[in-house]
Design a protein around this motif. Structure first.
Motif, PDB file in Angstrom:
ATOM      1  N   PHE A 114       0.602  -4.235   9.881  1.00 48.74           N
ATOM      2  CA  PHE A 114       1.051  -3.365   8.804  1.00 48.74           C
ATOM      3  C   PHE A 114       2.402  -2.785   9.181  1.00 48.74           C
ATOM      4  O   PHE A 114       2.552  -2.185  10.246  1.00 48.74           O
ATOM      5  CB  PHE A 114       0.052  -2.231   8.567  1.00 48.74           C
ATOM      6  CG  PHE A 114      -1.231  -2.674   7.918  1.00 48.74           C
ATOM      7  CD1 PHE A 114      -2.179  -3.367   8.643  1.00 48.74           C
ATOM      8  CD2 PHE A 114      -1.479  -2.404   6.584  1.00 48.74           C
ATOM      9  CE1 PHE A 114      -3.360  -3.790   8.062  1.00 48.74           C
ATOM     10  CE2 PHE A 114      -2.666  -2.814   5.988  1.00 48.74           C
ATOM     11  CZ  PHE A 114      -3.610  -3.518   6.719  1.00 48.74           C
TER      12      PHE A 114
ATOM     13  N   PHE B 128       0.836  -1.191   0.000  1.00 49.32           N
ATOM     14  CA  PHE B 128       0.000   0.000   0.000  1.00 49.32           C
ATOM     15  C   PHE B 128       0.877   1.249   0.000  1.00 49.32           C
ATOM     16  O   PHE B 128       2.024   1.214   0.444  1.00 49.32           O
ATOM     17  CB  PHE B 128      -0.875   0.038   1.266  1.00 49.32           C
ATOM     18  CG  PHE B 128      -1.641  -1.231   1.519  1.00 49.32           C
ATOM     19  CD1 PHE B 128      -1.036  -2.299   2.171  1.00 49.32           C
ATOM     20  CD2 PHE B 128      -2.946  -1.355   1.115  1.00 49.32           C
ATOM     21  CE1 PHE B 128      -1.730  -3.476   2.401  1.00 49.32           C
ATOM     22  CE2 PHE B 128      -3.651  -2.530   1.349  1.00 49.32           C
ATOM     23  CZ  PHE B 128      -3.034  -3.579   1.987  1.00 49.32           C
TER      24      PHE B 128
ATOM     25  N   LYS C 247       1.479  -5.327   4.384  1.00 54.35           N
ATOM     26  CA  LYS C 247       0.600  -6.067   5.295  1.00 54.35           C
ATOM     27  C   LYS C 247       1.084  -7.500   5.404  1.00 54.35           C
ATOM     28  O   LYS C 247       1.244  -8.190   4.395  1.00 54.35           O
ATOM     29  CB  LYS C 247      -0.843  -6.036   4.803  1.00 54.35           C
ATOM     30  CG  LYS C 247      -1.816  -6.819   5.679  1.00 54.35           C
ATOM     31  CD  LYS C 247      -3.230  -6.662   5.182  1.00 54.35           C
ATOM     32  CE  LYS C 247      -4.204  -7.495   6.002  1.00 54.35           C
ATOM     33  NZ  LYS C 247      -4.183  -8.902   5.590  1.00 54.35           N
TER      34      LYS C 247
ATOM     35  N   PHE D 185       0.066 -10.825   7.626  1.00 53.70           N
ATOM     36  CA  PHE D 185      -0.946 -11.356   8.518  1.00 53.70           C
ATOM     37  C   PHE D 185      -1.826 -10.199   8.984  1.00 53.70           C
ATOM     38  O   PHE D 185      -2.442  -9.539   8.181  1.00 53.70           O
ATOM     39  CB  PHE D 185      -0.315 -12.119   9.691  1.00 53.70           C
ATOM     40  CG  PHE D 185       0.513 -13.273   9.240  1.00 53.70           C
ATOM     41  CD1 PHE D 185      -0.088 -14.447   8.799  1.00 53.70           C
ATOM     42  CD2 PHE D 185       1.897 -13.185   9.227  1.00 53.70           C
ATOM     43  CE1 PHE D 185       0.679 -15.503   8.347  1.00 53.70           C
ATOM     44  CE2 PHE D 185       2.672 -14.245   8.777  1.00 53.70           C
ATOM     45  CZ  PHE D 185       2.065 -15.403   8.339  1.00 53.70           C
ATOM     46  N   ASN D 186      -1.893  -9.908  10.266  1.00 55.88           N
ATOM     47  CA  ASN D 186      -2.761  -8.832  10.742  1.00 55.88           C
ATOM     48  C   ASN D 186      -2.027  -7.529  10.988  1.00 55.88           C
ATOM     49  O   ASN D 186      -2.629  -6.562  11.462  1.00 55.88           O
ATOM     50  CB  ASN D 186      -3.439  -9.267  12.044  1.00 55.88           C
ATOM     51  CG  ASN D 186      -4.404 -10.409  11.812  1.00 55.88           C
ATOM     52  OD1 ASN D 186      -5.124 -10.422  10.832  1.00 55.88           O
ATOM     53  ND2 ASN D 186      -4.386 -11.379  12.716  1.00 55.88           N
TER      54      ASN D 186
ATOM     55  N   TYR E 275       0.376   5.078   1.620  1.00 57.53           N
ATOM     56  CA  TYR E 275      -0.407   5.997   2.429  1.00 57.53           C
ATOM     57  C   TYR E 275       0.194   7.386   2.287  1.00 57.53           C
ATOM     58  O   TYR E 275       1.397   7.540   2.084  1.00 57.53           O
ATOM     59  CB  TYR E 275      -0.395   5.578   3.905  1.00 57.53           C
ATOM     60  CG  TYR E 275      -1.388   4.478   4.220  1.00 57.53           C
ATOM     61  CD1 TYR E 275      -1.095   3.151   3.937  1.00 57.53           C
ATOM     62  CD2 TYR E 275      -2.623   4.785   4.782  1.00 57.53           C
ATOM     63  CE1 TYR E 275      -2.012   2.146   4.213  1.00 57.53           C
ATOM     64  CE2 TYR E 275      -3.545   3.790   5.056  1.00 57.53           C
ATOM     65  CZ  TYR E 275      -3.231   2.475   4.763  1.00 57.53           C
ATOM     66  OH  TYR E 275      -4.152   1.488   5.038  1.00 57.53           O
TER      67      TYR E 275
ATOM     68  N   ARG F  98      -3.636   0.757  -3.244  1.00 55.15           N
ATOM     69  CA  ARG F  98      -3.200  -0.591  -2.841  1.00 55.15           C
ATOM     70  C   ARG F  98      -2.902  -1.388  -4.102  1.00 55.15           C
ATOM     71  O   ARG F  98      -3.533  -1.180  -5.133  1.00 55.15           O
ATOM     72  CB  ARG F  98      -4.286  -1.270  -2.017  1.00 55.15           C
ATOM     73  CG  ARG F  98      -5.583  -1.529  -2.771  1.00 55.15           C
ATOM     74  CD  ARG F  98      -6.719  -1.891  -1.848  1.00 55.15           C
ATOM     75  NE  ARG F  98      -7.462  -0.711  -1.413  1.00 55.15           N
ATOM     76  CZ  ARG F  98      -8.515  -0.749  -0.615  1.00 55.15           C
ATOM     77  NH1 ARG F  98      -8.918  -1.899  -0.103  1.00 55.15           N
ATOM     78  NH2 ARG F  98      -9.151   0.350  -0.285  1.00 55.15           N
TER      79      ARG F  98
ATOM     80  N   LEU G 203      -5.142   6.259   3.116  1.00 60.62           N
ATOM     81  CA  LEU G 203      -4.747   5.347   2.063  1.00 60.62           C
ATOM     82  C   LEU G 203      -4.773   6.054   0.713  1.00 60.62           C
ATOM     83  O   LEU G 203      -5.753   6.723   0.370  1.00 60.62           O
ATOM     84  CB  LEU G 203      -5.695   4.154   2.037  1.00 60.62           C
ATOM     85  CG  LEU G 203      -5.454   3.125   0.940  1.00 60.62           C
ATOM     86  CD1 LEU G 203      -4.113   2.418   1.149  1.00 60.62           C
ATOM     87  CD2 LEU G 203      -6.593   2.116   0.891  1.00 60.62           C
TER      88      LEU G 203
ATOM     89  N   ILE H 177      -3.365  -4.450  -4.996  1.00 59.68           N
ATOM     90  CA  ILE H 177      -4.324  -5.426  -5.512  1.00 59.68           C
ATOM     91  C   ILE H 177      -5.391  -4.749  -6.364  1.00 59.68           C
ATOM     92  O   ILE H 177      -6.012  -5.390  -7.203  1.00 59.68           O
ATOM     93  CB  ILE H 177      -4.990  -6.217  -4.384  1.00 59.68           C
ATOM     94  CG1 ILE H 177      -5.683  -5.282  -3.384  1.00 59.68           C
ATOM     95  CG2 ILE H 177      -3.969  -7.081  -3.680  1.00 59.68           C
ATOM     96  CD1 ILE H 177      -6.514  -6.018  -2.365  1.00 59.68           C
TER      97      ILE H 177
END
Lengths: 114, 107
Positions: free
Chosen positions: B95, B34, B90, B92-93, B36, B49, B46, B51
């Motif tokens: 950043f 990402f 990112k 897993f959980n 930012y 990204r 943001l 994706i």
């Protein structure tokens, strides 16, 4: 729609004092994060939470504690403040739903420890 | 270990010039990257990204897994692009953010 709210916005502490930073979000997000921002070092993750009642350590957790007793609130505590904890602290949250990689940030808390 | 590197602390360009903010990452898994942005007196937000493969405010970024890079580009910089830009990974959980690049677009 307030989004992510951090209180206080500014604070000056003396070495050894304690304080709690509050982060509140009204978006029903599952994930919440505490970062510190220092010049030349970007944002570093202190602690995070994947849901109510859960917390986990990030990159720089020493000297900090957190609690997530309610889904909307994530508290960051400094038990005995040190000058090295002078920084700008940011809280962020995001949803666990699909496509929920977008972090929503608070406006920050500027903390000075003398 | 995961790491995000932004080699430039400050990038100054003239209005209308092309801009490229560099970002390199280190991650053993499949990366989610990402950008930012933090404008003066505004919250970190943001920008885009990888994706989504989208263009936001004229900015694009392509993930190059071979070079482990995710550089941010804009063909013609505008004064309102002046801001602090952070690349983020990112895992897993969590950043992970780079150290940031301050973009200054001169008139």
């Amino acid at each position: 729609n307030a989004g992510v709210t951090q209180t206080p916005k500014f604070r000056v502490l003396k070495t050894g004092q304690s304080m709690t930073l509050l982060c509140a979000q009204d978006m029903n997000h599952e994930y919440m994060y505490w970062y510190r921002q220092d010049p030349g070092m970007g944002l570093r993750l202190i602690h995070y939470s994947v849901g109510e009642g859960t917390t986990a350590k990030g990159e720089v957790p020493d000297g900090y504690n957190v609690s997530r007793l309610k889904k909307q609130n994530f508290l960051l505590g400094l038990e005995s403040a040190a000058p090295s904890q002078t920084s700008v602290y940011f809280c962020a949250s995001r949803t666990a739903a699909g496509g929920g990689e977008k972090l929503f940030f608070g406006s920050g808390t500027q903390l000075s420890v003398l | 270990a995961q790491r995000v590197t932004q080699p430039e602390k400050l990038l100054s360009v003239f209005k209308g010039a092309p801009v490229e903010l560099k970002c390199n990452y280190s991650y053993s898994g499949s990366p989610e990257l990402f950008w930012y942005v933090q404008y003066s007196r505004q919250r970190l937000q943001l920008l885009l990204r990888h994706i989504s493969r989208e263009s936001i405010k004229g900015f694009t970024a392509d993930l190059n897994k071979g070079e482990t890079s995710f550089h941010l580009k804009k063909p013609f910089a505008q004064e309102e692009d002046s801001a602090m830009y952070y690349c983020a990974l990112k895992a897993f959980n969590k950043f992970y953010f780079g150290s940031g690049t301050k973009l200054n677009v001169k008139p």
